[in-house]
Structure formats: C-alpha cells, structure tokens
Design a protein around this motif. Structure first.
Motif, short mmCIF file in Angstrom:
data_model
loop_
_atom_site.label_atom_id
_atom_site.label_comp_id
_atom_site.label_asym_id
_atom_site.label_seq_id
_atom_site.Cartn_x
_atom_site.Cartn_y
_atom_site.Cartn_z
N HIS A 203 -2.49 -0.87 -4.50
CA HIS A 203 -2.06 -1.15 -3.13
C HIS A 203 -2.70 -0.23 -2.10
O HIS A 203 -2.97 -0.64 -0.98
CB HIS A 203 -0.53 -1.05 -3.03
CG HIS A 203 0.02 0.32 -3.23
ND1 HIS A 203 -0.13 1.02 -4.41
CD2 HIS A 203 0.72 1.14 -2.40
CE1 HIS A 203 0.45 2.20 -4.30
NE2 HIS A 203 0.97 2.30 -3.09
N ASP A 204 -2.97 1.02 -2.46
CA ASP A 204 -3.55 1.97 -1.51
C ASP A 204 -4.99 2.34 -1.82
O ASP A 204 -5.47 3.40 -1.40
CB ASP A 204 -2.70 3.25 -1.47
CG ASP A 204 -1.50 3.12 -0.54
OD1 ASP A 204 -1.52 2.23 0.33
OD2 ASP A 204 -0.54 3.91 -0.70
N GLY A 206 -7.57 1.36 -0.56
CA GLY A 206 -8.35 1.49 0.67
C GLY A 206 -8.37 2.89 1.23
O GLY A 206 -9.21 3.21 2.10
N HIS A 232 -6.60 1.61 6.10
CA HIS A 232 -6.73 1.57 4.64
C HIS A 232 -6.25 0.24 4.06
O HIS A 232 -6.72 -0.19 3.01
CB HIS A 232 -5.99 2.73 3.98
CG HIS A 232 -4.52 2.53 3.83
ND1 HIS A 232 -3.61 2.82 4.82
CD2 HIS A 232 -3.79 2.04 2.78
CE1 HIS A 232 -2.38 2.54 4.39
NE2 HIS A 232 -2.46 2.06 3.16
N ALA A 233 -5.31 -0.43 4.72
CA ALA A 233 -4.81 -1.70 4.21
C ALA A 233 -5.92 -2.75 4.18
O ALA A 233 -6.14 -3.43 3.17
CB ALA A 233 -3.62 -2.18 5.05
N GLY A 236 -8.80 -1.73 1.71
CA GLY A 236 -8.46 -2.05 0.33
C GLY A 236 -8.63 -3.53 0.04
O GLY A 236 -9.16 -3.91 -1.01
N SER A 252 -5.91 -7.49 -3.97
CA SER A 252 -6.44 -7.53 -2.61
C SER A 252 -5.36 -7.98 -1.63
O SER A 252 -5.19 -7.40 -0.55
CB SER A 252 -7.64 -8.48 -2.54
OG SER A 252 -8.11 -8.61 -1.23
N ALA A 255 -2.87 -5.16 -1.20
CA ALA A 255 -3.42 -4.07 -0.37
C ALA A 255 -3.34 -4.43 1.11
O ALA A 255 -3.02 -3.59 1.95
CB ALA A 255 -4.87 -3.81 -0.79
N ARG A 256 -3.60 -5.69 1.43
CA ARG A 256 -3.64 -6.12 2.84
C ARG A 256 -2.25 -6.28 3.44
O ARG A 256 -2.08 -6.09 4.65
CB ARG A 256 -4.41 -7.45 2.94
CG ARG A 256 -4.47 -8.02 4.35
CD ARG A 256 -5.38 -9.23 4.43
NE ARG A 256 -5.02 -10.26 3.49
CZ ARG A 256 -4.08 -11.18 3.71
NH1 ARG A 256 -3.39 -11.16 4.84
NH2 ARG A 256 -3.82 -12.10 2.81
#
Length: 345
Positions: A203-204, A206, A232-233, A236, A252, A255-256
């Motif tokens: 998740h992080d 990025g 970072h979101a 990632g 992906s 992460a977003r």
C-alpha cells in the motif's frame, strides 16, 4: 468404447449384441431392467446407450430423464428404439435429449450406421473434453507461476522499500491480517481475502519516491512537505499499474485509494463513499488502526481503546461505516493479531 443396451426383451438383447459384435474396440453390456441399467451407469461410463422405449416399471423416457441427471451424463449419446414412432413420442424424446431413433424391427445395416455415427460423435466429445481439461491445467499452471512470480516481485519491492521507510515488517503483517479479517466479516470469498492479504503490504510502496528529508523527518510535516508526502499514493499506483498480474493490479489499486476518505476529503483524487473501491476502504481501516497503535521514533502508540474510539468516531467521515463495523465484528481475531506480531525490541 462401451455400449449399453437396455431392453426388457432378452431376445432383442441377444439380437442387438450379435449385430454389433463386429464393431472393433467395443465392449457391449446389456440390462433387461431400467433400474438395473441406472445402477450400472452409476459405476460405469457408457459411451453409447441403445434404449428401448416400451419397458415395464420404468419406460425409456423415465430412464432417460434420470440418466441425464447423473453427473457427467449430460452429453452421452442415446439412441431410442421403439415400435411407436409417432410424433408425440419423438418430440418427448427429443425434449429429453435423445440423440437418435431406430424403429422396430431394427435393420442391421441401419443399426450399425447409426451406432458408428454416435460412437464417432462420442470420440469427438471425449477428445474435446480432454483438450479442454488439458488447457485448463495449463492455464492453472501458468496462473500459479504468474502468481508466484508476482509474490516474489512484491517481496523484493517491499524489502527494498523497507530500507527507506521506517514502518516495520510487523506493521505490514498486522495490517495485512487486519484486512483479511475485515474482508471475511464482509463476506468476501476466500480467494478475495487471500488477494487482499497478499496485496495490502504494497500500500505504501510509493514512499520509495519521496525524498528522505521528508520521509524520514522525525517531527510533523509542514503543508508543503505534506503535499509531497501525499504524492506517494499515486506514485505507488504508477509503479504497479502496468503489470498483467491480478495481484499487482490489486496492489496498484490499493496504493492509489487507501488514503481516500468516505466523505471525499482524502487524496489523491478526492473520491467519496462507494466511489472508493472496496479494497481501498478496507485497507484504510486496517492501516490507520495499526498506525495509531504502533510506536514510532516520533510518537507513542495509542492504546487499543483510544484507537478503537477513533475508528468509531470517524466512521462515516474518514472510514466506510461497514468496514469499521466488520473490523469490530472480528475483534477477537484483531486482538490475536495485535498480540502475535509485536515490534521487535
């Protein structure tokens, strides 16, 4: 190939058996009773059935109905043999998926021709079935290989990120387990629970693109630094988005979206309510709870009670209320995970 002849007249059984005796690579079984024939089909795999229409007890249509209901017998060829070749009988038999008809008295040449055609069709069926099974095995094998490769890639990325991100491995273990608890309580199938568990640690990812002076800053970030950190979101998501792997595509998406908020005040896209993908909403609850209860060089961990109160107070604003409810529905499992994966001293 295995042929079963079902006829209550034993003379017919002998006659049909004699007529078909010249067929190569073929075994012939006979049953004078429809019930006995069904029992035989339960332990054997016929490739063709010659079925008399008029029989005492259970007639040919009754047999055909029960035979088709047996596992794997939906497509086995059946030739109906009867002296009554009226349209009503034919229509009933066709509706019940009889494949062909023969009239009594049976002509030997016609019988052999019809049987050969049905056996050829059966061979084609079996060959196609084997091909489909083989393709399914290949797809499953390729899928397994792809998933293994994706898991290995994720493990390498997480380890690489670990050299820059102060978050611990225990945090990732706790958080990913929390996501599985929430998913289970929401009724998601096991396959999706496992997918979330494996994708959530990314998740992080990025944060690899965030400068050290911001990522590793021990105090609070100012507004400009926060703007950079929030990138970072999307970073990632961009790192992972072009992979063909469903696992990395899910990572992906997480992460977003895991910093989006239920009321639309989150980032990077200000999504609101159910416009936020469910996986992102689940990870948001799991990630925030563990972040609150974890001790870091720049903060003390909150108590479980205070962190729980925060989740409840922010259900409907920060968090999807259903995900918060699901989290507390699995509270005993949450406590077990929290206690099992403690930070190394």
């Amino acid at each position: 190939m295995k042929i079963l002849i079902v006829d209550d007249d034993k003379t017919n059984l002998s006659l049909f058996t004699h007529m078909l005796a010249q067929l190569p690579d073929t075994s012939i079984s006979t049953c004078p009773d429809a019930y006995e024939a069904l029992d035989w089909c339960g332990t054997h795999e016929p490739d063709l059935i010659l079925l008399d229409y008029m029989m005492p007890g259970m007639d040919g249509l009754g047999f055909l109905s029960r035979f088709r209901a047996m596992p794997g017998q939906e497509m086995t060829p059946v030739i109906m043999i009867t002296a009554d070749m009226g349209l009503q009988v034919r229509h009933q038999a066709l509706q019940m998926t009889a494949n062909d008809f023969l009239s009594k008295p049976v002509n030997r040449v016609e019988l052999l021709a019809r049987v050969k055609n049905m056996l050829a069709m059966r061979k084609s069926q079996l060959a196609m079935s084997q091909k489909i099974e083989h393709l399914a095995e290949e797809v499953e094998q390729k899928s397994h290989q792809s998933n293994t490769l994706a898991l290995n890639s994720m493990d390498l990325l997480v380890r690489a990120a670990g050299y820059r991100d102060p978050e611990t491995g225990e945090h990732l273990l706790r958080m990913s387990n929390y996501t599985r608890i929430i998913a289970a309580q929401l009724g998601l199938p096991q396959e999706e629970q496992d997918l979330l568990f494996n994708a959530a640690p990314m998740h992080d990812i990025g944060k690899m693109g965030i400068p050290d002076h911001i990522l590793l800053k021990p105090g609070r970030l100012d507004e400009e630094e926060l703007k950079v950190m929030r990138l970072h979101a999307q970073i990632g998501a961009d790192i992972l988005r072009d992979s063909p792997s469903p696992l990395l595509q899910t990572a992906s998406l997480i992460a977003r979206t895991h910093h989006e908020k239920w009321d639309g005040s989150g980032y990077p896209n200000g999504l609101k309510g159910e416009d936020i993908p469910l996986y992102g909403r689940i990870v948001a609850v799991a990630d925030v709870f563990d972040a609150l209860t974890s001790t870091r060089p720049y903060k003390k961990g909150w108590s479980l009670e205070d962190a729980s109160l925060y989740l409840r107070d922010n259900a409907g604003s920060h968090f999807d209320p259903r995900c918060v409810e699901a989290f507390f529905a699995g509270w005993n499992d949450v406590l077990d995970i929290h206690n099992r994966y403690q930070e190394s001293k």
